[in-house]
Scaffold this active site. Sequence first.
Site, PDB file in Angstrom:
ATOM      1  N   SER A 139      91.635 -49.926 -17.700  1.00 65.09           N
ATOM      2  CA  SER A 139      92.579 -49.084 -18.461  1.00 65.09           C
ATOM      3  C   SER A 139      93.992 -49.575 -18.157  1.00 65.09           C
ATOM      4  O   SER A 139      94.239 -50.106 -17.053  1.00 65.09           O
ATOM      5  CB  SER A 139      92.442 -47.623 -18.028  1.00 65.09           C
ATOM      6  OG  SER A 139      93.545 -46.875 -18.497  1.00 65.09           O
ATOM      7  N   TYR A 152      91.566 -41.698 -11.148  1.00 70.00           N
ATOM      8  CA  TYR A 152      91.203 -42.540 -12.299  1.00 70.00           C
ATOM      9  C   TYR A 152      91.960 -43.875 -12.241  1.00 70.00           C
ATOM     10  O   TYR A 152      91.373 -44.948 -12.421  1.00 70.00           O
ATOM     11  CB  TYR A 152      91.540 -41.772 -13.579  1.00 70.00           C
ATOM     12  CG  TYR A 152      91.165 -42.475 -14.865  1.00 70.00           C
ATOM     13  CD1 TYR A 152      89.834 -42.561 -15.286  1.00 70.00           C
ATOM     14  CD2 TYR A 152      92.141 -43.038 -15.686  1.00 70.00           C
ATOM     15  CE1 TYR A 152      89.492 -43.189 -16.472  1.00 70.00           C
ATOM     16  CE2 TYR A 152      91.814 -43.661 -16.876  1.00 70.00           C
ATOM     17  CZ  TYR A 152      90.486 -43.734 -17.267  1.00 70.00           C
ATOM     18  OH  TYR A 152      90.151 -44.355 -18.452  1.00 70.00           O
TER      19      TYR A 152
HETATM   20  P1  NAD Z   1      83.762 -40.994 -23.435  1.00 73.33           P
HETATM   21  O1  NAD Z   1      83.955 -39.860 -22.501  1.00 73.33           O
HETATM   22  O2  NAD Z   1      83.748 -40.737 -24.906  1.00 73.33           O
HETATM   23  O3  NAD Z   1      82.446 -41.811 -23.066  1.00 73.33           O
HETATM   24  C1  NAD Z   1      82.114 -42.110 -21.726  1.00 73.33           C
HETATM   25  C2  NAD Z   1      80.705 -42.600 -21.649  1.00 73.33           C
HETATM   26  O4  NAD Z   1      80.352 -42.761 -20.266  1.00 73.33           O
HETATM   27  C3  NAD Z   1      79.710 -41.627 -22.249  1.00 73.33           C
HETATM   28  O5  NAD Z   1      78.702 -42.349 -22.944  1.00 73.33           O
HETATM   29  C4  NAD Z   1      79.129 -40.932 -21.030  1.00 73.33           C
HETATM   30  O6  NAD Z   1      77.816 -40.447 -21.225  1.00 73.33           O
HETATM   31  C5  NAD Z   1      79.133 -42.080 -20.023  1.00 73.33           C
HETATM   32  N1  NAD Z   1      79.075 -41.571 -18.658  1.00 73.33           N
HETATM   33  C6  NAD Z   1      79.949 -40.725 -18.047  1.00 73.33           C
HETATM   34  N2  NAD Z   1      79.513 -40.423 -16.819  1.00 73.33           N
HETATM   35  C7  NAD Z   1      78.362 -41.091 -16.621  1.00 73.33           C
HETATM   36  C8  NAD Z   1      77.427 -41.159 -15.559  1.00 73.33           C
HETATM   37  N3  NAD Z   1      77.578 -40.459 -14.429  1.00 73.33           N
HETATM   38  N4  NAD Z   1      76.326 -41.928 -15.712  1.00 73.33           N
HETATM   39  C9  NAD Z   1      76.122 -42.632 -16.862  1.00 73.33           C
HETATM   40  N5  NAD Z   1      76.964 -42.591 -17.912  1.00 73.33           N
HETATM   41  C10 NAD Z   1      78.069 -41.819 -17.793  1.00 73.33           C
HETATM   42  O7  NAD Z   1      84.916 -42.030 -23.062  1.00 73.33           O
HETATM   43  P2  NAD Z   1      85.509 -43.298 -23.844  1.00 73.33           P
HETATM   44  O8  NAD Z   1      86.871 -42.933 -24.268  1.00 73.33           O
HETATM   45  O9  NAD Z   1      84.548 -43.845 -24.821  1.00 73.33           O
HETATM   46  O10 NAD Z   1      85.684 -44.277 -22.578  1.00 73.33           O
HETATM   47  C11 NAD Z   1      84.839 -45.379 -22.329  1.00 73.33           C
HETATM   48  C12 NAD Z   1      85.475 -46.204 -21.230  1.00 73.33           C
HETATM   49  O11 NAD Z   1      86.782 -46.621 -21.640  1.00 73.33           O
HETATM   50  C13 NAD Z   1      85.676 -45.422 -19.928  1.00 73.33           C
HETATM   51  O12 NAD Z   1      85.462 -46.266 -18.827  1.00 73.33           O
HETATM   52  C14 NAD Z   1      87.144 -45.029 -19.987  1.00 73.33           C
HETATM   53  O13 NAD Z   1      87.679 -44.833 -18.711  1.00 73.33           O
HETATM   54  C15 NAD Z   1      87.728 -46.247 -20.664  1.00 73.33           C
HETATM   55  N6  NAD Z   1      89.029 -45.988 -21.291  1.00 73.33           N
HETATM   56  C16 NAD Z   1      89.145 -45.084 -22.300  1.00 73.33           C
HETATM   57  C17 NAD Z   1      90.413 -44.857 -22.854  1.00 73.33           C
HETATM   58  C18 NAD Z   1      90.626 -43.884 -23.970  1.00 73.33           C
HETATM   59  O14 NAD Z   1      91.790 -43.678 -24.363  1.00 73.33           O
HETATM   60  N7  NAD Z   1      89.608 -43.271 -24.543  1.00 73.33           N
HETATM   61  C19 NAD Z   1      91.524 -45.548 -22.373  1.00 73.33           C
HETATM   62  C20 NAD Z   1      91.349 -46.462 -21.341  1.00 73.33           C
HETATM   63  C21 NAD Z   1      90.086 -46.689 -20.815  1.00 73.33           C
END
Ligand code: NAD
Length: 244
Positions: A139, A152
């Site tokens: 991120s 985080y």
């Molecule tokens: P989201 O919450 O929509 O999806 C997260 C996914 O991780 C889900 O499929 C969930 O089931 C899975 N997950 C969570 N805990 C888990 C566990 N204990 N075991 C197995 N699976 C688990 O989030 P997203 O926005 O799609 O984010 C995906 C990745 O991108 C993450 O690592 C997040 O930190 C990163 N990210 C997201 C953003 C954003 O703005 N959305 C920005 C920077 C980084």
Amino acid sequence: MVLQDKQALVTGASRGIGRAITEGFLLEGAEVWGLGTREPSDLDAWIARTGGKLHWICADLASLDSVEPIIQDQLKAADGFDILVNNAGITKDNLAFRMSLADFQKVLDVNLTAAFLIARTVARDMIRRKSGSIINISSVVGIHGNGGQINYAASKAGLIGLTKSLAQETASRGIRVNAVAPGFIDSDMTRAMPAGAKERMLDHIPLKRPGTPEEVAQAVLFFASDASGYITGQVLAVDGGMFC
Ligand code: NAD
């Protein structure tokens, strides 16, 4: 079809960015093992739509003791992965002085320690195959920090260190390890943010909109494919120019 005959493991594949990565890989001809805490409600239809090229692994990455045995079993079943995407991630936001040790630790466990265990297990097998691409979803917060997200940000900064270190340890064996650092992406994770915080975030994005999961997936596809064959140990920000 840049991923024809490739086998990929994608964690956190049930929704958001992980689902977009999975869809993108399938469209490019890959066979994908999606991992999540539970099955997506439309899993049967999703598998049927892919002609059986999608497989599902139910696993809770917070249960660290079970991570390596589960991945080892899947490695055997799939006979190895060409691509690994460590995408699963959680937030438990609070100011540093109010954060419980449990909330700090849980975010580190899922976002960083589980990613380490999976990467190590898969990379060991990739060494045997003398090729592979590992992509960690970090991120921009892991590069620049963010007040209220000390756990985080630490986990995402840790993923960048992990990426660069593992890249150095495995490059001579034909394995590439890179990271994608999304900015503000429209997903369930960011939909939960208060409206005011979202507006403040948008003020700092030169492109004046959140990114889409598909736009992050395109960057991941680049690192997964041979188009990035001479690139390892790098972090690519997909952030609408937030920190340019
Ligand atoms: P989201 O919450 O929509 O999806 C997260 C996914 O991780 C889900 O499929 C969930 O089931 C899975 N997950 C969570 N805990 C888990 C566990 N204990 N075991 C197995 N699976 C688990 O989030 P997203 O926005 O799609 O984010 C995906 C990745 O991108 C993450 O690592 C997040 O930190 C990163 N990210 C997201 C953003 C954003 O703005 N959305 C920005 C920077 C980084």
